[in-house]
Design a protein around this motif. Structure first.
Motif, PDB file in Angstrom:
ATOM      1  N   VAL A  24      79.298 -90.783  13.893  1.00  0.00           N
ATOM      2  CA  VAL A  24      79.238 -92.155  13.253  1.00  0.00           C
ATOM      3  C   VAL A  24      80.742 -92.793  13.574  1.00  0.00           C
ATOM      4  O   VAL A  24      80.789 -93.956  13.878  1.00  0.00           O
ATOM      5  CB  VAL A  24      79.280 -91.962  11.566  1.00  0.00           C
ATOM      6  CG1 VAL A  24      79.522 -93.463  10.917  1.00  0.00           C
ATOM      7  CG2 VAL A  24      77.584 -91.747  11.388  1.00  0.00           C
ATOM      8  N   GLN A  51      73.413 -94.370   7.324  1.00  0.00           N
ATOM      9  CA  GLN A  51      73.938 -95.000   5.978  1.00  0.00           C
ATOM     10  C   GLN A  51      73.351 -94.092   4.994  1.00  0.00           C
ATOM     11  O   GLN A  51      72.257 -94.074   4.748  1.00  0.00           O
ATOM     12  CB  GLN A  51      73.781 -96.450   5.836  1.00  0.00           C
ATOM     13  CG  GLN A  51      75.006 -96.926   4.555  1.00  0.00           C
ATOM     14  CD  GLN A  51      74.919 -98.241   4.545  1.00  0.00           C
ATOM     15  OE1 GLN A  51      74.128 -99.098   4.949  1.00  0.00           O
ATOM     16  NE2 GLN A  51      76.230 -98.930   3.927  1.00  0.00           N
ATOM     17  N   TRP A  57      78.887 -93.300   4.591  1.00  0.00           N
ATOM     18  CA  TRP A  57      78.603 -92.433   5.964  1.00  0.00           C
ATOM     19  C   TRP A  57      79.417 -91.104   5.895  1.00  0.00           C
ATOM     20  O   TRP A  57      80.325 -90.850   5.387  1.00  0.00           O
ATOM     21  CB  TRP A  57      78.737 -93.114   7.130  1.00  0.00           C
ATOM     22  CG  TRP A  57      78.006 -94.229   7.536  1.00  0.00           C
ATOM     23  CD1 TRP A  57      77.138 -94.007   8.376  1.00  0.00           C
ATOM     24  CD2 TRP A  57      78.201 -95.799   7.000  1.00  0.00           C
ATOM     25  NE1 TRP A  57      76.379 -95.423   8.339  1.00  0.00           N
ATOM     26  CE2 TRP A  57      77.036 -96.238   7.654  1.00  0.00           C
ATOM     27  CE3 TRP A  57      78.964 -96.262   6.221  1.00  0.00           C
ATOM     28  CZ2 TRP A  57      76.918 -97.786   7.405  1.00  0.00           C
ATOM     29  CZ3 TRP A  57      78.841 -97.824   6.104  1.00  0.00           C
ATOM     30  CH2 TRP A  57      77.706 -98.477   6.667  1.00  0.00           C
TER      31      TRP A  57
END
Length: 521
Positions: A24, A51, A57
């Motif tokens: 991420v 998410q 995250w």
């Protein structure tokens, strides 16, 4: 297990860049800094899909700070660039951004501490400043600035970059958060197209160039093509993946036969200063020692003199100038030097004193409850596995046995109700490490151990669609084949123990640990 090991070795050869999970953090950097790169829409979709329900995250607690800051800043950058018309796509991005901002602000306000992941103390303040600038650009649409963030470290690095003083090369792995001053550093050049083995660092470096760099662009295009849009933090991981995987398999006696070409490439990775995890990263004692140990166990020993430059007298640093120390690096060094002290012609004279000293340091670093913890992995089961196996294999019995038994007792005491092990919940990876501690060190198989292993068979033999990321880089990641090797090796130990162990029987101590007789095809 032999067939599974053979298939894994074939993958090591067929996909030399390595298999590593997407990040991420790194993907958010490309969304922000490289919208021109192919796969931009897929990267946006990946961020939205990753998410969590609370808006963040990444895993719980401090581990969410870095990926959440990156995702939020990436989405804000996209909103700043986007057509201001109120489209459905923009509404979806805005909603995710608002939830992410709230989650990030909560963690910064409550003083959530950052884990010891690379460059976290640079990344969070650098991205917080960019987020605040975007909030101003968007005219208050998403509320006020973030809570204050400690900038002392990032300001000190910026000041260093503005001088002509040497800069630690490990910083280039996080080039993307070093700011405009990094563009003045002429020593930053791509290696095999990569800056710091990082897509984000490479993209940021490219943005600072007045003329295109074909090798760097080719590197980015290749990474995106391999991963389908989202990208990992560190790639390629060729030497890292091969050395860890092969060492894990041969340690339990699996008859792996890598090709002469693969072996030659591992040997070539060991320069006079050791080996590096990826192109553009500094050489380090961890990758160097794992490579040395794998080669020795495969019957191709290389003198470990390159490791000595990392010797600090009491223990070994991962690289020169390391902040803190690493349990697992020193465990891998103990294995590499221990093998040579026991087997090389003049090994005892050259390396035995260091082996004895390092074994004592590892034993003394054990925590009172029997576990070890480390800076390169979120789970103490990994560190405990590395330390216990290294001590069992190469430390004197008076140093190793009590420490290994305490480690096994801790593992037994922390087994979950479902039979597995894990820091946050049961994972196949952490269950494998626990089984290695119980069975891989050659200690007598007590009834409690046999019972624990029987209970662990179901989670150990599970085939998850993916392994949760537990390894430390700029955010958590999974080196997929390294984890698979640990699971395959643990299954071999577990099946052997449950089929043959009786009473006080024990699994052979690190099967063939010092024979170096497994040959290559």
């Amino acid at each position: 297990m032999t067939a599974a090991a053979r298939d894994l070795v074939a993958l090591l050869e067929r996909e030399p860049a390595g298999q590593v999970s997407n990040s991420v953090y790194e993907t958010g950097r490309l969304v922000a800094d490289a919208p021109w790169l192919d796969g931009h829409g897929r990267r946006l979709a990946y961020l939205l899909a990753q998410q969590s329900a609370d808006g963040s995250w990444g895993p719980a607690g401090g581990y969410a700070l870095v990926p959440t800051a990156s995702a939020v800043q990436g989405l804000l950058a996209e909103l700043v660039r986007a057509d201001p018309a109120g489209t459905a796509a923009r509404a979806e991005l805005a909603a995710a951004t608002a939830r992410g901002l709230a989650a990030l602000a909560r963690r910064l306000a409550d003083g959530t501490s950052m884990p010891d992941t690379p460059a976290a103390d640079l990344i969070v303040p650098a991205l917080a400043a960019r987020i605040d600038a975007h909030l101003t650009e968007l005219g208050g649409e998403f509320g006020p600035a973030l809570p204050p963030v400690d900038r002392r470290r990032v300001d000190a690095v910026a000041a260093l970059l503005a001088t002509d003083h040497p800069v630690p090369s490990k910083l280039w792995h996080a080039y993307e958060v070093l700011g405009a001053a990094a563009a003045t550093r002429t020593e930053v050049t791509p290696v095999e197209g990569a800056v710091g083995a990082s897509p984000a660092a490479t993209a940021a470096w490219l943005a600072h160039r007045r003329t295109p760099d074909r090798a760097a662009r080719a590197y980015l295009d290749a990474v995106v093509a391999r991963h389908g849009g989202p990208v990992p933090c560190c790639t390629p991981i060729t030497t890292f993946e091969r050395s860890w995987s092969l060492a894990t398999l041969v340690r339990v006696g699996l008859p792996v036969t890598p090709s002469p070409g693969l072996v030659s490439e591992l040997v070539a990775a060991l320069g006079p200063d050791g080996a590096a995890t990826g192109p553009g990263l500094p050489t380090d004692a961890d990758t160097t020692s794992a490579t040395l140990y794998a080669l020795a166990r495969l019957g191709h020993p290389v003198d470990p003199a390159s490791l000595l430059r990392f010797d600090l007298g009491t223990h070994f640093c991962t690289w020169q100038g390391e902040d803190g120390h690493s349990i697992t690096t020193n465990a891998h060094v103990l294995e590499a030097l221990g093998w040579h002290a026991r087997n090389a012609r003049d090994g005892a004279e050259r390396y035995a004193p260091r082996v004895t000293r390092l074994a004592g340091w590892l034993r003394d670093a054990q925590q009172p409850d029997g576990q070890w913890a480390d800076r390169w992995h979120a789970s103490p089961y990994y560190a405990t596995c590395c330390a216990a196996l290294a001590l069992a294999g190469y430390a004197p019995a008076e140093v190793a046995d009590a420490a290994v038994d305490r480690a096994a007792d801790w593992v037994l005491a922390t087994q979950r109700d479902d039979g597995g092990w894990g820091r946050w919940s049961t994972t196949t990876e952490e269950t494998a490490y626990a089984v290695h501690v119980l069975l891989g060190a050659g200690r007598p198989i007590r009834p409690r151990v046999r019972e624990a292993v029987l209970r662990a068979l179901e989670p150990l033999c599970a085939e998850p669609t993916e392994h949760p990321p537990l390894w430390h880089d700029k955010d958590l990641y999974t080196p997929i084949l390294i984890v698979r090797a640990a699971v395959i090796a643990a299954r071999r130990l577990a099946f052997a123990a449950t089929e043959t162990a009786r009473g006080g029987a024990s699994v052979p101590r690190q099967q063939g640990a010092d024979q170096g007789m497994i040959t290559t095809a």
